[in-house]
Design an enzyme around this catalytic site. Structure first.
Site, PDB file in Angstrom:
ATOM      1  CG  LEU A 124      -8.312   5.061   6.175  1.00 29.08           C
ATOM      2  CD1 LEU A 124      -9.367   6.136   6.412  1.00 29.08           C
ATOM      3  CD2 LEU A 124      -8.320   4.625   4.710  1.00 29.08           C
ATOM      4  CB  SER A 125      -1.461   5.005   6.490  1.00 31.38           C
ATOM      5  OG  SER A 125      -1.384   3.822   5.772  1.00 31.38           O
ATOM      6  CG  ASP A 171       0.948   2.145   4.803  1.00 32.26           C
ATOM      7  OD1 ASP A 171       0.533   1.844   3.671  1.00 32.26           O
ATOM      8  OD2 ASP A 171       0.740   1.446   5.811  1.00 32.26           O
TER       9      ASP A 171
HETATM   10  C1  GLA Z   1      -0.143  -2.104   5.659  1.00 34.62           C
HETATM   11  C2  GLA Z   1       1.374  -1.968   5.564  1.00 34.62           C
HETATM   12  C3  GLA Z   1       1.813  -1.707   4.128  1.00 34.62           C
HETATM   13  C4  GLA Z   1       1.217  -2.716   3.159  1.00 34.62           C
HETATM   14  C5  GLA Z   1      -0.285  -2.872   3.384  1.00 34.62           C
HETATM   15  C6  GLA Z   1      -0.883  -3.987   2.584  1.00 34.62           C
HETATM   16  O1  GLA Z   1      -0.751  -0.886   5.353  1.00 34.62           O
HETATM   17  O2  GLA Z   1       1.824  -0.929   6.400  1.00 34.62           O
HETATM   18  O3  GLA Z   1       3.207  -1.692   4.049  1.00 34.62           O
HETATM   19  O4  GLA Z   1       1.877  -3.938   3.260  1.00 34.62           O
HETATM   20  O5  GLA Z   1      -0.595  -3.105   4.756  1.00 34.62           O
HETATM   21  O6  GLA Z   1      -0.865  -3.681   1.242  1.00 34.62           O
END
Ligand code: GLA
Length: 384
Positions: A124-125, A171
């Protein structure tokens, strides 16, 4: 949920200085996975899990970083900051500082507190939220007011160049530019955005498999290399295909035999996912939730079978949701290999859906999943 007032007093007590406070959200991606670094389309929403960054200046020339999540402080001379990542939480704020310094800002001493409730390692970043919150905080101190898309690029560079993870722009972009009650259809080539309003009767139900997603390392890097190898084959034949964004399914039919089987499968996912993502934004605009759900299902199985980016638990979380009342669409979200599924669910059914899904998953794997009913939130901003 994070409480800004508690956070402020925590910073004040630790550093004897009142902080300026910034918030940056995590994200969930509705559709468009592993398309960002192929300069394609993604459709994420910022969520109401976030990182807070509090900053106050210091007069002793030191940079002191404190993470409330890790209960740990790190202190450095502002004039001699580490030049490399050390696989530590401080890599993210230090990476942002390094990029800002590289942009020509003189970085003074400061105290920075970080506190977040984005579940770590769940896709979830949480890292992007830390980077964007830090960039706003340090930016405010050095008088840099970057527009959201520029801020996002700087944070992506911190992750690519300092942390050493080869992530795309999604993200950081959504953390910096999210809009309340909306997903964004983002064109990762020119960073143009189309608003994709999430209808009020639709809930974002995020189901954590509790299988740790490992960030943009290991398998992510391998997949990205496979995607790029497929692209190089097509580009070798007809040129003007610097990224898979520019390729078609016909190209794959024609030259797929020159790719490794793995590369061809990854490319099939990316090329078809781009088409699905644009179609999903159309479906949302027309309030055609049946079509949106169909596209999400197709996207999940493409992610799982062609891209091989899922895992047994995530596949099961998607399958177990299928016949629950209120489900519109479900798929694995984020970088893959674990993490969370996103379930679009009719608002009135969301609570019952969440508990039924948790029960089914726990019965299958003897793991209690965390399930969150989230809202599409505003991107990063100053709150105090
Ligand atoms: C991670 C990366 C993003 C993207 C996703 C897959 O979250 O940080 O940049 O590539 O995976 O969609």
């Amino acid at each position: 949920m994070h409480d800004p007032a508690v956070f402020r007093s925590m910073h004040l007590a630790r550093f004897q200085a009142a902080p300026a406070v910034f918030v940056a959200p995590g994200r969930v991606n509705l559709i468009g996975e592993h398309t960002d670094y192929a300069e394609g389309f993604v459709m994420p929403a910022a969520i109401d899990f976030a990182t807070l960054a509090g900053i106050s200046p210091r007069t002793d020339g030191r940079i002191v970083l404190y993470s409330e999540n890790y209960g740990e402080e790190r202190s450095y001379e502002a004039s001699s900051l580490p030049a490399h990542a050390t696989q530590h939480w401080s890599d993210y704020p230090l990476g942002v500082v390094a990029i800002l310094a590289g942009e020509g800002h003189r970085i003074p001493g400061f105290s920075l507190s970080l506190w977040g409730d984005v579940p770590l390692g769940s896709g979830l970043s949480s890292s992007a939220a830390v980077e964007v919150a830090t960039a706003l905080a340090v930016g405010s101190l050095v008088g840099a007011a970057y527009p959201g898309p520029v801020l996002a690029r700087l944070c992506q560079r911190a992750e690519n160049e300092f942390v050493g993870a080869s992530c795309g722009i999604m993200d950081q972009f959504i953390s910096a530019n999210g809009q309340q009650d909306h997903a964004l259809l983002l064109d990762c080539r020119d960073l143009c955005v189309r608003l994709a309003p999430i209808p009020a009767p639709v809930a974002l139900v995020i189901a954590n498999t509790m299988v740790k997603h490992s960030g943009a390392g290991g398998d992510y890097t391998t997949r990205r290399a496979e995607v790029e190898a497929a692209c190089a084959v097509i580009n070798g034949h007809r040129g003007s295909v610097p990224f898979l964004r520019d390729a078609t399914l016909d190209d794959l039919e024609r030259w797929g035999h020159e790719m490794t089987p793995a590369s061809l499968k990854r490319a099939r996912h990316v090329v078809s996912e781009n088409l699905r993502t644009v179609a999903a934004a159309e479906a949302l605009a027309e309030n055609n939730l049946t079509e949106l759900g169909r596209l999400m299902a197709e996207a999940h199985w493409s992610y799982s079978r062609e891209f091989e980016g899922s895992c047994a638990e995530a596949d099961a979380m998607v399958e177990l949701a299928q016949d629950l009342p209120g489900l519109i669409g479900a798929r694995l979200t984020g970088g893959g290999f674990g993490g969370c599924t996103i379930n679009l669910v009719e608002q009135g059914q969301a609570a019952a859906f969440a508990s039924a899904l948790a029960g089914r998953y726990a019965a299958r794997f003897a793991i209690q999943p965390q399930i969150h009913i989230c809202h599409a939130s505003k991107g990063a901003h100053r709150i105090a």
